[in-house]
Design an enzyme around this catalytic site. Structure first.
Site, PDB file in Angstrom:
ATOM      1  N   TRP A 220       0.953  -1.131  -0.054  1.00 60.91           N
ATOM      2  CA  TRP A 220      -0.053   0.086  -0.074  1.00 60.91           C
ATOM      3  C   TRP A 220       0.836   1.204  -0.072  1.00 60.91           C
ATOM      4  O   TRP A 220       2.069   1.170   0.500  1.00 60.91           O
ATOM      5  CB  TRP A 220      -0.723   0.095   1.161  1.00 60.91           C
TER       6      TRP A 220
ATOM      7  N   ASP B 237       4.934  -5.164   3.796  1.00 57.60           N
ATOM      8  CA  ASP B 237       4.758  -6.158   5.147  1.00 57.60           C
ATOM      9  C   ASP B 237       5.898  -7.160   4.790  1.00 57.60           C
ATOM     10  O   ASP B 237       6.095  -7.636   3.917  1.00 57.60           O
ATOM     11  CB  ASP B 237       3.549  -6.818   5.243  1.00 57.60           C
TER      12      ASP B 237
END
Length: 191
Positions: free
Chosen positions: A115, A134
């Site tokens: 993102w 992540d």
């Protein structure tokens, strides 16, 4: 058995009355098109094994080179939630978990899907596009939890939403921590 035959006959006749060959062909075409597009999804591409790289400085088993911000002035404590790059982050900071602001800790892998956010560097006053990735593969780090939602969008705009488990695109879906890499200077807003 006669009731079952009658029920089946009535069902088949009802379907035949309500549909046509064209609609059946349309459904089949849509199904085939949908099935053919599954390998185009980013999660499906990330799950496929990468080709073997030659051994060497960046060969098989070697860590990928870190993303470098390229910024001369990069002020702030990278282990603090107040660090300027963390304006849209949600998760544990990799800089507290054995990694850095750009790299994952050893034993984890960076998710290929991400993102993004736009954060302003207080040193030069410019806005930068930040990629939040992540790091996946081991259990949650549990240190330096940071949840800042500046510019966060609803989940219908996933590329700008930090509430997903982005590890679904990597080999392991187990979340460890998040990095915030600068990927470019943001364009000025249109007036």
């Amino acid at each position: 058995m006669a009731r079952f035959d009658k029920l089946t006959e009535n069902l088949a006749r009802g379907i035949a009355r309500g549909t046509s060959r064209r609609s059946l062909l349309a459904w089949l075409g849509a199904g085939m098109t949908g099935a053919a597009s599954i390998p185009l999804l980013p999660v499906a591409r990330a799950a496929t094994p990468a080709p073997e790289a030659p051994h060497g400085p960046h060969g098989a088993g070697a860590a990928r080179p870190a993303v470098v911000s390229g910024l001369e002035q990069d002020p702030g404590d990278r282990t603090s939630c107040d660090y300027w790059r963390y304006c849209a982050i949600d998760g544990f900071l990799c800089s507290c978990c054995g990694g850095s602001v750009n790299t994952c800790p050893p034993g984890t892998e960076m998710s290929p899907i991400t993102w993004i956010g736009t954060c302003t560097n207080p040193a030069d006053g410019r806005a930068y596009v930040i990629s939040y990735n992540d790091c996946c593969g081991t259990s949650s780090c549990g240190q330096c939890l940071c949840n800042r939602n500046e510019g966060d969008r609803p989940q219908v705009r996933p590329q700008s939403n930090n509430d997903y488990n982005w590890c679904l695109g990597s080999e392991s879906s187990v979340y460890n921590c998040s990095v915030a890499a600068v990927i470019g200077v943001a364009l000025p807003a249109a007036k």
